[in-house]
Motif scaffolding. Sequence first.
Motif, short mmCIF file in Angstrom:
data_model
loop_
_atom_site.label_atom_id
_atom_site.label_comp_id
_atom_site.label_asym_id
_atom_site.label_seq_id
_atom_site.Cartn_x
_atom_site.Cartn_y
_atom_site.Cartn_z
N LEU A 28 -10.97 -18.55 62.54
CA LEU A 28 -10.01 -19.12 61.61
C LEU A 28 -8.65 -19.28 62.27
O LEU A 28 -8.31 -18.54 63.19
CB LEU A 28 -9.87 -18.19 60.39
N GLU B 207 -4.43 -19.16 58.22
CA GLU B 207 -5.46 -18.91 57.22
C GLU B 207 -5.83 -17.43 57.21
O GLU B 207 -5.98 -16.82 56.15
CB GLU B 207 -6.69 -19.78 57.51
N THR B 208 -5.94 -16.85 58.40
CA THR B 208 -6.25 -15.42 58.51
C THR B 208 -5.18 -14.58 57.83
O THR B 208 -5.49 -13.66 57.07
CB THR B 208 -6.38 -15.02 59.99
#
Length: 69
Positions: free
Chosen positions: A21, A25-26
């Motif tokens: 990712l 997003e993480t």
Amino acid sequence: MAMEYLSGESLYQRIASRGPLRWTETASIVRQIARGLREAHASGIIHRDLKPSNVMILRTGEELSLIHI
């Protein structure tokens, strides 16, 4: 045990299908998981099986929402 049907994918499925990712997003996912765990712990609930297949990713509008189960 009965569970609500969720239309989305697990974090495990997302990683398996898309690979690593993006860091943004993480960071969003980790922040939402931490908030959920904080609320659960404040209510005296301890989750003993936290893993990517138990984190559901749902799309709500323009952003991702997580439901941790």
